[in-house]
Design an enzyme around this catalytic site. Sequence first.
Site, PDB file in Angstrom:
ATOM      1  N   LYS A   1       0.839  -1.202   0.000  1.00 58.52           N
ATOM      2  CA  LYS A   1       0.000   0.000   0.000  1.00 58.52           C
ATOM      3  C   LYS A   1       0.879   1.259   0.000  1.00 58.52           C
ATOM      4  CE  LYS A   1      -3.475   2.340   2.789  1.00 58.52           C
ATOM      5  NZ  LYS A   1      -4.434   2.271   3.892  1.00 58.52           N
TER       6      LYS A   1
ATOM      7  N   GLU B   1      10.497  -4.712   4.469  1.00 61.21           N
ATOM      8  CA  GLU B   1      10.564  -6.137   4.095  1.00 61.21           C
ATOM      9  C   GLU B   1      10.254  -6.303   2.608  1.00 61.21           C
ATOM     10  OE1 GLU B   1       8.876  -4.870   6.604  1.00 61.21           O
ATOM     11  OE2 GLU B   1       9.124  -6.079   8.426  1.00 61.21           O
TER      12      GLU B   1
ATOM     13  N   GLY C   1      -4.867  -1.848   4.964  1.00 62.41           N
ATOM     14  CA  GLY C   1      -4.098  -2.995   4.469  1.00 62.41           C
ATOM     15  C   GLY C   1      -4.794  -4.319   4.742  1.00 62.41           C
ATOM     16  N   ARG C   2      -5.311  -4.483   5.957  1.00 62.60           N
ATOM     17  CA  ARG C   2      -5.927  -5.761   6.336  1.00 62.60           C
ATOM     18  C   ARG C   2      -7.335  -5.918   5.776  1.00 62.60           C
ATOM     19  NH1 ARG C   2      -4.724  -2.327  10.314  1.00 62.60           N
ATOM     20  NH2 ARG C   2      -6.365  -1.451  11.629  1.00 62.60           N
TER      21      ARG C   2
ATOM     22  N   GLU D   1      -4.845  -6.534  14.646  1.00 63.83           N
ATOM     23  CA  GLU D   1      -4.319  -5.224  14.258  1.00 63.83           C
ATOM     24  C   GLU D   1      -5.426  -4.173  14.341  1.00 63.83           C
ATOM     25  OE1 GLU D   1      -0.741  -4.747  11.417  1.00 63.83           O
ATOM     26  OE2 GLU D   1      -2.421  -4.070  10.213  1.00 63.83           O
TER      27      GLU D   1
ATOM     28  N   HIS E   1      -5.651 -32.963  17.852  1.00 65.80           N
ATOM     29  CA  HIS E   1      -4.557 -33.823  18.312  1.00 65.80           C
ATOM     30  C   HIS E   1      -3.387 -33.003  18.840  1.00 65.80           C
ATOM     31  CE1 HIS E   1      -6.393 -37.558  16.957  1.00 65.80           C
ATOM     32  NE2 HIS E   1      -6.934 -36.797  16.014  1.00 65.80           N
TER      33      HIS E   1
ATOM     34  N   LYS F   1       9.310  -1.029  13.948  1.00 65.32           N
ATOM     35  CA  LYS F   1       9.872  -0.737  12.617  1.00 65.32           C
ATOM     36  C   LYS F   1      10.998   0.287  12.722  1.00 65.32           C
ATOM     37  CE  LYS F   1       5.678  -0.966   9.768  1.00 65.32           C
ATOM     38  NZ  LYS F   1       4.841  -0.145   8.899  1.00 65.32           N
TER      39      LYS F   1
HETATM   40  O1  F6P Z   1       2.055  -4.254   9.880  1.00 65.50           O
HETATM   41  C1  F6P Z   1       1.779  -2.941   9.591  1.00 65.50           C
HETATM   42  C2  F6P Z   1       1.297  -2.745   8.200  1.00 65.50           C
HETATM   43  O2  F6P Z   1       1.197  -1.389   7.996  1.00 65.50           O
HETATM   44  C3  F6P Z   1      -0.044  -3.442   7.926  1.00 65.50           C
HETATM   45  O3  F6P Z   1      -1.114  -2.725   8.380  1.00 65.50           O
HETATM   46  C4  F6P Z   1       0.022  -3.589   6.459  1.00 65.50           C
HETATM   47  O4  F6P Z   1      -0.927  -4.497   5.993  1.00 65.50           O
HETATM   48  C5  F6P Z   1       1.450  -4.048   6.283  1.00 65.50           C
HETATM   49  O5  F6P Z   1       2.181  -3.296   7.229  1.00 65.50           O
HETATM   50  C6  F6P Z   1       2.022  -3.870   4.917  1.00 65.50           C
HETATM   51  O6  F6P Z   1       1.981  -2.535   4.519  1.00 65.50           O
HETATM   52  P1  F6P Z   1       2.165  -2.123   3.018  1.00 65.50           P
HETATM   53  O7  F6P Z   1       1.070  -2.731   2.227  1.00 65.50           O
HETATM   54  O8  F6P Z   1       2.130  -0.625   3.002  1.00 65.50           O
HETATM   55  O9  F6P Z   1       3.504  -2.653   2.551  1.00 65.50           O
END
Ligand code: F6P
Length: 553
Positions: free
Chosen positions: A214, A220, A276-277, A362, A393, A517
């Site tokens: 987003k 990452e 995002g979620r 979240e 199990h 972060k």
């Molecule tokens: O974990 C924090 C967060 O901002 C989430 O809300 C989001 O889904 C994820 O990181 C990834 O963010 P982006 O889509 O901006 O890379």
Amino acid sequence: MSDSPSGSPELTRRPEWTALADHRTDALPQPDLRELFAADPGRAERYVVRVGDLRIDYSKHLVTDETLALLQELAAATDVFGLRDAMFRGERINVTEDRAVLHTALRAPRDAVIEVDGENVVPGVHAVLDKMAGFADRVRSGEWTGHTGRRIRNVVNIGIGGSDLGPAMAYEALRPYTARDLTFRFVSNVDGADLHEAVRDLDPAETLFIVASKTFTTIETITNATSARSWLLKGLGGDEKAVARHFVALSTNAEKVADFGIDVDNMFEFWDWVGGRYSYDSAIGLSLMIAIGPDRFREMLDGFRIVDEHFRNAPAEDNAPLLMGLLGVWYGNFLDAQSHAVLPYSHYLSKFTAYLQQLDMESNGKSVDREGRPVQWQTGPVVWGTPGTNGQHAYYQLIHQGTKLIPADLIGFARPVAELSDELKAQHDLLMANLFAQGQALAFGKTAEEVRAEGVPEEQVPHRTFQGNHPTTTILATEPTPSVLGQLIALYEHKVFVQGAVWNIDSFDQWGVELGKVLAKRVEPALTEGADVPGLDPSTAALVAAYRNLREV
Ligand code: F6P
């Protein structure tokens, strides 16, 4: 109402809240499910709500008609439906980010009008869906080729959190609907092993990377995408022009996408009013759309919409997300439950609970209210679980005989998926027998008398007794189709919404992930360059030193 800076007392001081607290005390030790069913033979049919293809049975909950009525009064007092309507209208109910919350617009019909700041957002939603459909069709048919002219056979989604969990979960859930001649992988972890394992057996000439972010600033994702580009270029002889045929982006941030080197023509857009979620039915679902095709993707959106309409229009007493949300409030706020298990009896839903963890935790893992005052009540539960029979199990022992109250959702399907062989289809009854058996065992247990009647030696009776009274919701659906998946996800989205509304928290921000972060960026130079990092606490500084020493050995 008080505006005390030391806390947010409104909720617990409401008469509707204290009525529930009193009701809980009156009902102690707890309503007993055996007694409740004995006293009310119609309960099994009455405590069921139907929406779309879902039959939601909440009869095995520690509630009476009075409990439900009191919970409904709390929902009315906290104006859950008022906030719901504000959300659907596009008001900026994400107060801390000053944003509208309009994931429901992602599945609105073409002719709907939903305005944000006076602009109808629906045409934009459908323009992106159409662009995604065109691209997905070209990849699926082989018309979209890689840099060397070979057709794409592998699709690798690179993203994390909401930019990974949704597409990865839905790809698993809908595997029988996917193009089996294409390979799909999902890379999220900044651990280089994730990308390594995802691409080690792939041919770069046939591989498409979808970089999903987003913000397009998530470390990452950008790190993995950069490594993926190096892998691609190395495999294809280093021609930078290859990137345009092998990389597309899903983002709200065109500038950052261009900075990364992806042509913005190859970008599929979404908007800041999609959390995002809550985003896998937006452009973030491109990998899924390539997998299942645009028509099936639209069927999934139709499924979401069925539950959106239900949440919007069904009366409170039959409103499934409202009821599920309120039951969670009852357990978390009045019966001291700390967690909530989601236990799907479906191999295809193997990533469903992991997806819900982000959606729920979240969203509702908050400890200040919408005005920024510390809350004086419990908010979101720990959500956990894995597919049912495997869990039986492993950890069901604790649910049955441990000391914790763990409300659970049991999710199952009436029909196995069509492509299974007859022999494998026949296993479906055994699978579902386990679901039904667990629901019964959890609710009704086995009394000491029943154990004794089986001739069990007296010293073993306590060990073999099941106290029961463990509450479950059973969600029975037809089969895991795209529409049913959309219905299930929307059900949980709105359940989470209901709880956030009752608790008066902002369910749509996620400031809690920021500190880690920022610190990770600060610590990294200490690891890579041995730089002196000011501000490290003594414990962390010692860990960093130990890591560096061990690494050198
Ligand atoms: O974990 C924090 C967060 O901002 C989430 O809300 C989001 O889904 C994820 O990181 C990834 O963010 P982006 O889509 O901006 O890379």
